[in-house]
Design a protein around this motif. Structure first.
Motif, PDB file in Angstrom:
ATOM      1  N   ALA A   1     -56.690 -48.799  54.282  1.00 41.03           N
ATOM      2  CA  ALA A   1     -57.269 -48.099  55.435  1.00 41.03           C
ATOM      3  C   ALA A   1     -56.555 -48.461  56.728  1.00 41.03           C
ATOM      4  O   ALA A   1     -56.556 -47.677  57.677  1.00 41.03           O
ATOM      5  CB  ALA A   1     -58.757 -48.416  55.542  1.00 41.03           C
ATOM      6  N   ASN A   2     -55.929 -49.633  56.769  1.00 40.95           N
ATOM      7  CA  ASN A   2     -55.285 -50.087  58.005  1.00 40.95           C
ATOM      8  C   ASN A   2     -53.762 -50.080  57.947  1.00 40.95           C
ATOM      9  O   ASN A   2     -53.116 -50.627  58.836  1.00 40.95           O
ATOM     10  CB  ASN A   2     -55.806 -51.487  58.372  1.00 40.95           C
ATOM     11  CG  ASN A   2     -57.251 -51.418  58.826  1.00 40.95           C
ATOM     12  OD1 ASN A   2     -57.600 -50.611  59.672  1.00 40.95           O
ATOM     13  ND2 ASN A   2     -58.091 -52.230  58.218  1.00 40.95           N
ATOM     14  N   LEU A   3     -53.185 -49.465  56.927  1.00 41.59           N
ATOM     15  CA  LEU A   3     -51.736 -49.343  56.878  1.00 41.59           C
ATOM     16  C   LEU A   3     -51.255 -48.441  58.011  1.00 41.59           C
ATOM     17  O   LEU A   3     -51.868 -47.409  58.301  1.00 41.59           O
ATOM     18  CB  LEU A   3     -51.279 -48.767  55.538  1.00 41.59           C
ATOM     19  CG  LEU A   3     -51.401 -49.669  54.319  1.00 41.59           C
ATOM     20  CD1 LEU A   3     -51.070 -48.876  53.053  1.00 41.59           C
ATOM     21  CD2 LEU A   3     -50.491 -50.879  54.442  1.00 41.59           C
ATOM     22  N   GLU A   4     -50.163 -48.828  58.632  1.00 46.28           N
ATOM     23  CA  GLU A   4     -49.572 -48.043  59.709  1.00 46.28           C
ATOM     24  C   GLU A   4     -48.816 -46.844  59.139  1.00 46.28           C
ATOM     25  O   GLU A   4     -48.238 -46.920  58.051  1.00 46.28           O
ATOM     26  CB  GLU A   4     -48.608 -48.900  60.526  1.00 46.28           C
ATOM     27  CG  GLU A   4     -49.278 -50.031  61.277  1.00 46.28           C
ATOM     28  CD  GLU A   4     -50.155 -49.555  62.409  1.00 46.28           C
ATOM     29  OE1 GLU A   4     -49.791 -48.559  63.082  1.00 46.28           O
ATOM     30  OE2 GLU A   4     -51.229 -50.158  62.625  1.00 46.28           O
ATOM     31  N   GLU A   5     -48.803 -45.769  59.893  1.00 49.61           N
ATOM     32  CA  GLU A   5     -48.062 -44.576  59.493  1.00 49.61           C
ATOM     33  C   GLU A   5     -46.582 -44.929  59.319  1.00 49.61           C
ATOM     34  O   GLU A   5     -46.023 -45.691  60.101  1.00 49.61           O
ATOM     35  CB  GLU A   5     -48.225 -43.483  60.550  1.00 49.61           C
ATOM     36  CG  GLU A   5     -47.651 -42.153  60.157  1.00 49.61           C
ATOM     37  CD  GLU A   5     -48.016 -41.045  61.127  1.00 49.61           C
ATOM     38  OE1 GLU A   5     -47.888 -39.883  60.723  1.00 49.61           O
ATOM     39  OE2 GLU A   5     -48.420 -41.323  62.266  1.00 49.61           O
ATOM     40  N   GLY A   6     -45.981 -44.388  58.261  1.00 48.36           N
ATOM     41  CA  GLY A   6     -44.569 -44.643  58.013  1.00 48.36           C
ATOM     42  C   GLY A   6     -44.274 -44.700  56.527  1.00 48.36           C
ATOM     43  O   GLY A   6     -45.138 -44.425  55.699  1.00 48.36           O
ATOM     44  N   ALA A   7     -43.036 -45.068  56.201  1.00 48.14           N
ATOM     45  CA  ALA A   7     -42.582 -45.134  54.806  1.00 48.14           C
ATOM     46  C   ALA A   7     -42.249 -46.580  54.456  1.00 48.14           C
ATOM     47  O   ALA A   7     -41.678 -47.312  55.273  1.00 48.14           O
ATOM     48  CB  ALA A   7     -41.366 -44.245  54.605  1.00 48.14           C
ATOM     49  N   TYR A   8     -42.612 -46.975  53.233  1.00 45.54           N
ATOM     50  CA  TYR A   8     -42.420 -48.344  52.766  1.00 45.54           C
ATOM     51  C   TYR A   8     -41.919 -48.327  51.326  1.00 45.54           C
ATOM     52  O   TYR A   8     -42.428 -47.564  50.509  1.00 45.54           O
ATOM     53  CB  TYR A   8     -43.759 -49.111  52.767  1.00 45.54           C
ATOM     54  CG  TYR A   8     -44.518 -49.070  54.068  1.00 45.54           C
ATOM     55  CD1 TYR A   8     -44.376 -50.093  54.997  1.00 45.54           C
ATOM     56  CD2 TYR A   8     -45.396 -48.026  54.356  1.00 45.54           C
ATOM     57  CE1 TYR A   8     -45.093 -50.079  56.192  1.00 45.54           C
ATOM     58  CE2 TYR A   8     -46.103 -48.000  55.548  1.00 45.54           C
ATOM     59  CZ  TYR A   8     -45.955 -49.027  56.460  1.00 45.54           C
ATOM     60  OH  TYR A   8     -46.657 -49.010  57.635  1.00 45.54           O
TER      61      TYR A   8
END
Length: 149
Positions: free
Chosen positions: A32-39
């Motif tokens: 729920a708290n992952l930042e927007e982006g690619a990993y």
């Protein structure tokens, strides 16, 4: 295509060697708290966190797509989110050429159906599944896990 809830994810581990790794990542992290982006989350696994406003069905199907080299696991974090779907074998109107770099092929075809997933539900979309997403009203947050075939 598969639609289910995260608590049933273990049922699908046998379908691909990386499905267990993908769902383990989801279960072991505060998604729920992952930042927007690619990993990069493992060999053959890429996580994309998408945050945005829902769009109309008409707007979304402009991106009616499928993939050749990846399976999508799409998980709703903030929703609900509606998807458009049609089997690839019934799509006859390509919208440009396949992009090997982005692993995407677009179609002008109309979907056969729409379905909705709610928070902590997921869909698994295989290369045979032409789809578009992010249909809804209000804010949406989702995870897309690209599982290399």
């Amino acid at each position: 295509m598969i639609i289910d809830s995260l608590h049933n994810a273990a049922k699908y581990y046998g379908l691909h060697p990386n499905f267990k790794k993908a769902f383990d990542y989801v279960n072991q992290n505060d998604i729920a708290n992952l930042e927007e982006g690619a990993y990069e989350i493992g060999e053959g696994l890429k996580l994309i966190v998408i945050v945005g406003e829902g769009s109309t069905r008409e707007e979304s199907i402009k991106g009616f797509e499928c993939h050749d080299k990846n399976i999508d696991i799409q998980i709703s974090i903030i929703g609900p989110e509606t998807f458009a779907w049609k089997p690839r074998e019934k799509c006859i109107s390509p919208n440009g050429d396949y992009s090997d770099e982005r692993d995407v092929r677009f179609f002008h075809d109309k979907p056969d159906m729409f379905f909705e997933i709610k928070e902590r539900q997921f869909t698994i979309l295989f290369p045979e599944d032409v789809h578009s997403a992010m249909i809804g009203s209000g804010p949406l947050k989702k995870l897309v896990i690209k599982v290399k075939i």
